[in-house]
Design a protein around this motif. Structure first.
Motif, PDB file in Angstrom:
ATOM      1  N   PRO A  72       4.799  19.041  19.612  1.00 27.66           N
ATOM      2  CA  PRO A  72       3.923  17.958  19.159  1.00 27.66           C
ATOM      3  C   PRO A  72       4.641  17.141  18.083  1.00 27.66           C
ATOM      4  O   PRO A  72       5.387  17.686  17.268  1.00 27.66           O
ATOM      5  CB  PRO A  72       2.704  18.679  18.587  1.00 27.66           C
ATOM      6  N   VAL A  73       4.420  15.825  18.104  1.00 24.90           N
ATOM      7  CA  VAL A  73       5.044  14.913  17.148  1.00 24.90           C
ATOM      8  C   VAL A  73       3.958  14.084  16.494  1.00 24.90           C
ATOM      9  O   VAL A  73       3.081  13.537  17.166  1.00 24.90           O
ATOM     10  CB  VAL A  73       6.057  13.973  17.854  1.00 24.90           C
ATOM     11  N   LEU A  74       4.032  13.982  15.181  1.00 29.51           N
ATOM     12  CA  LEU A  74       3.129  13.124  14.414  1.00 29.51           C
ATOM     13  C   LEU A  74       3.946  11.938  13.923  1.00 29.51           C
ATOM     14  O   LEU A  74       4.973  12.106  13.270  1.00 29.51           O
ATOM     15  CB  LEU A  74       2.532  13.894  13.232  1.00 29.51           C
ATOM     16  N   SER A  75       3.485  10.736  14.248  1.00 24.24           N
ATOM     17  CA  SER A  75       4.203   9.528  13.865  1.00 24.24           C
ATOM     18  C   SER A  75       3.207   8.402  13.616  1.00 24.24           C
ATOM     19  O   SER A  75       2.143   8.358  14.235  1.00 24.24           O
ATOM     20  CB  SER A  75       5.162   9.131  14.996  1.00 24.24           C
ATOM     21  N   ASN A  76       3.553   7.521  12.712  1.00 22.69           N
ATOM     22  CA  ASN A  76       2.766   6.315  12.440  1.00 22.69           C
ATOM     23  C   ASN A  76       1.361   6.598  11.916  1.00 22.69           C
ATOM     24  O   ASN A  76       0.420   5.883  12.233  1.00 22.69           O
ATOM     25  CB  ASN A  76       2.686   5.416  13.682  1.00 22.69           C
ATOM     26  N   LEU A  77       1.213   7.644  11.122  1.00 18.58           N
ATOM     27  CA  LEU A  77      -0.067   7.918  10.471  1.00 18.58           C
ATOM     28  C   LEU A  77      -0.253   6.891   9.362  1.00 18.58           C
ATOM     29  O   LEU A  77       0.558   6.806   8.436  1.00 18.58           O
ATOM     30  CB  LEU A  77      -0.075   9.331   9.881  1.00 18.58           C
ATOM     31  N   THR A  78      -1.291   6.087   9.474  1.00 20.34           N
ATOM     32  CA  THR A  78      -1.541   5.031   8.498  1.00 20.34           C
ATOM     33  C   THR A  78      -2.990   5.068   8.061  1.00 20.34           C
ATOM     34  O   THR A  78      -3.893   5.188   8.892  1.00 20.34           O
ATOM     35  CB  THR A  78      -1.238   3.643   9.114  1.00 20.34           C
ATOM     36  N   ILE A  79      -3.197   4.966   6.765  1.00 20.22           N
ATOM     37  CA  ILE A  79      -4.533   4.901   6.190  1.00 20.22           C
ATOM     38  C   ILE A  79      -4.711   3.519   5.573  1.00 20.22           C
ATOM     39  O   ILE A  79      -3.846   3.043   4.842  1.00 20.22           O
ATOM     40  CB  ILE A  79      -4.732   5.988   5.098  1.00 20.22           C
ATOM     41  N   SER A  80      -5.837   2.885   5.843  1.00 21.82           N
ATOM     42  CA  SER A  80      -6.130   1.576   5.263  1.00 21.82           C
ATOM     43  C   SER A  80      -6.052   1.659   3.742  1.00 21.82           C
ATOM     44  O   SER A  80      -6.526   2.635   3.146  1.00 21.82           O
ATOM     45  CB  SER A  80      -7.531   1.129   5.692  1.00 21.82           C
ATOM     46  N   PRO A  81      -5.472   0.653   3.099  1.00 14.84           N
ATOM     47  CA  PRO A  81      -5.325   0.692   1.630  1.00 14.84           C
ATOM     48  C   PRO A  81      -6.627   0.998   0.882  1.00 14.84           C
ATOM     49  O   PRO A  81      -6.614   1.684  -0.133  1.00 14.84           O
ATOM     50  CB  PRO A  81      -4.803  -0.701   1.282  1.00 14.84           C
ATOM     51  N   ASP A  82      -7.747   0.523   1.384  1.00 14.53           N
ATOM     52  CA  ASP A  82      -9.033   0.770   0.712  1.00 14.53           C
ATOM     53  C   ASP A  82      -9.454   2.240   0.750  1.00 14.53           C
ATOM     54  O   ASP A  82     -10.330   2.652  -0.006  1.00 14.53           O
ATOM     55  CB  ASP A  82     -10.142  -0.070   1.342  1.00 14.53           C
ATOM     56  N   PHE A  83      -8.845   3.022   1.634  1.00 15.78           N
ATOM     57  CA  PHE A  83      -9.257   4.419   1.801  1.00 15.78           C
ATOM     58  C   PHE A  83      -8.173   5.414   1.413  1.00 15.78           C
ATOM     59  O   PHE A  83      -8.320   6.617   1.635  1.00 15.78           O
ATOM     60  CB  PHE A  83      -9.704   4.653   3.252  1.00 15.78           C
ATOM     61  N   ARG A  84      -7.079   4.932   0.836  1.00 16.94           N
ATOM     62  CA  ARG A  84      -5.998   5.822   0.416  1.00 16.94           C
ATOM     63  C   ARG A  84      -6.388   6.601  -0.834  1.00 16.94           C
ATOM     64  O   ARG A  84      -7.282   6.225  -1.573  1.00 16.94           O
ATOM     65  CB  ARG A  84      -4.724   5.010   0.172  1.00 16.94           C
ATOM     66  N   ARG A  85      -5.670   7.728  -1.039  1.00 14.28           N
ATOM     67  CA  ARG A  85      -5.870   8.587  -2.207  1.00 14.28           C
ATOM     68  C   ARG A  85      -7.257   9.248  -2.206  1.00 14.28           C
ATOM     69  O   ARG A  85      -7.813   9.542  -3.239  1.00 14.28           O
ATOM     70  CB  ARG A  85      -5.650   7.827  -3.522  1.00 14.28           C
ATOM     71  N   LYS A  86      -7.795   9.471  -1.011  1.00 16.30           N
ATOM     72  CA  LYS A  86      -9.093  10.132  -0.862  1.00 16.30           C
ATOM     73  C   LYS A  86      -8.995  11.410  -0.025  1.00 16.30           C
ATOM     74  O   LYS A  86     -10.006  11.967   0.371  1.00 16.30           O
ATOM     75  CB  LYS A  86     -10.107   9.171  -0.226  1.00 16.30           C
ATOM     76  N   GLY A  87      -7.766  11.829   0.289  1.00 18.48           N
ATOM     77  CA  GLY A  87      -7.574  13.047   1.057  1.00 18.48           C
ATOM     78  C   GLY A  87      -7.669  12.876   2.565  1.00 18.48           C
ATOM     79  O   GLY A  87      -7.629  13.861   3.297  1.00 18.48           O
ATOM     80  N   ILE A  88      -7.773  11.639   3.033  1.00 16.97           N
ATOM     81  CA  ILE A  88      -7.929  11.400   4.472  1.00 16.97           C
ATOM     82  C   ILE A  88      -6.649  11.756   5.226  1.00 16.97           C
ATOM     83  O   ILE A  88      -6.709  12.406   6.275  1.00 16.97           O
ATOM     84  CB  ILE A  88      -8.355   9.942   4.734  1.00 16.97           C
ATOM     85  N   ALA A  89      -5.499  11.343   4.723  1.00 22.26           N
ATOM     86  CA  ALA A  89      -4.233  11.653   5.398  1.00 22.26           C
ATOM     87  C   ALA A  89      -4.041  13.168   5.493  1.00 22.26           C
ATOM     88  O   ALA A  89      -3.642  13.678   6.544  1.00 22.26           O
ATOM     89  CB  ALA A  89      -3.060  11.003   4.674  1.00 22.26           C
ATOM     90  N   ARG A  90      -4.341  13.867   4.420  1.00 25.09           N
ATOM     91  CA  ARG A  90      -4.223  15.332   4.423  1.00 25.09           C
ATOM     92  C   ARG A  90      -5.121  15.934   5.512  1.00 25.09           C
ATOM     93  O   ARG A  90      -4.714  16.822   6.246  1.00 25.09           O
ATOM     94  CB  ARG A  90      -4.613  15.881   3.053  1.00 25.09           C
ATOM     95  N   LYS A  91      -6.352  15.443   5.616  1.00 26.80           N
ATOM     96  CA  LYS A  91      -7.278  15.956   6.630  1.00 26.80           C
ATOM     97  C   LYS A  91      -6.778  15.660   8.040  1.00 26.80           C
ATOM     98  O   LYS A  91      -6.896  16.505   8.938  1.00 26.80           O
ATOM     99  CB  LYS A  91      -8.670  15.361   6.425  1.00 26.80           C
ATOM    100  N   LEU A  92      -6.202  14.467   8.247  1.00 29.11           N
ATOM    101  CA  LEU A  92      -5.674  14.129   9.565  1.00 29.11           C
ATOM    102  C   LEU A  92      -4.469  14.996   9.918  1.00 29.11           C
ATOM    103  O   LEU A  92      -4.343  15.450  11.063  1.00 29.11           O
ATOM    104  CB  LEU A  92      -5.308  12.644   9.619  1.00 29.11           C
ATOM    105  N   VAL A  93      -3.583  15.232   8.959  1.00 28.51           N
ATOM    106  CA  VAL A  93      -2.432  16.110   9.203  1.00 28.51           C
ATOM    107  C   VAL A  93      -2.920  17.516   9.521  1.00 28.51           C
ATOM    108  O   VAL A  93      -2.442  18.155  10.469  1.00 28.51           O
ATOM    109  CB  VAL A  93      -1.468  16.111   7.997  1.00 28.51           C
ATOM    110  N   ASN A  94      -3.891  18.003   8.764  1.00 27.88           N
ATOM    111  CA  ASN A  94      -4.445  19.338   9.027  1.00 27.88           C
ATOM    112  C   ASN A  94      -5.050  19.414  10.428  1.00 27.88           C
ATOM    113  O   ASN A  94      -4.889  20.420  11.123  1.00 27.88           O
ATOM    114  CB  ASN A  94      -5.492  19.710   7.978  1.00 27.88           C
ATOM    115  N   ALA A  95      -5.746  18.348  10.847  1.00 29.65           N
ATOM    116  CA  ALA A  95      -6.336  18.323  12.188  1.00 29.65           C
ATOM    117  C   ALA A  95      -5.236  18.353  13.259  1.00 29.65           C
ATOM    118  O   ALA A  95      -5.375  19.036  14.279  1.00 29.65           O
ATOM    119  CB  ALA A  95      -7.214  17.089  12.361  1.00 29.65           C
ATOM    120  N   CYS A  96      -4.138  17.641  13.025  1.00 27.29           N
ATOM    121  CA  CYS A  96      -3.006  17.671  13.963  1.00 27.29           C
ATOM    122  C   CYS A  96      -2.402  19.068  14.043  1.00 27.29           C
ATOM    123  O   CYS A  96      -2.068  19.551  15.129  1.00 27.29           O
ATOM    124  CB  CYS A  96      -1.932  16.673  13.532  1.00 27.29           C
TER     125      CYS A  96
END
Length: 85
Positions: free
Chosen positions: A9-33
């Motif tokens: 599996p490859v994770l690429s191009n994970l992008t969070i909208s600037p208004d929603f950054r620094r809220k733990g969303i990227a971490r949750k998406l990586v964990n889901a992957c």
């Protein structure tokens, strides 16, 4: 290993909208992957990260990923965890 020709599996191009950054969303998406990868029977995820994207690299390193290699002909670096168990 990363060069043995196996499918991973490859994770690429994970992008969070600037208004929603620094809220733990990227971490949750990586964990889901990672969780989905485990369900598929894998124990690692390869990441493709632009070398200039310091915030992303910092996040992935904080999550336990490590740099495998840099492509000298590209701005992309691959990072993978030791294991995601």
């Amino acid at each position: 290993g990363a060069n043995d020709g196996e499918i991973r599996p490859v994770l690429s191009n994970l992008t969070i909208s600037p208004d929603f950054r620094r809220k733990g969303i990227a971490r949750k998406l990586v964990n889901a992957c990672e969780e989905q990868s485990k369900q598929w029977g894998f124990d690692e995820v390869l990441l493709l990260v632009n070398q200039a994207n310091e915030p992303a690299k910092k996040l992935y390193l904080k999550l336990g990923y490590k740099e495998l290699f840099k492509n000298p002909n590209s701005t992309t670096v691959k990072i993978t965890p030791f294991q995601i168990i």
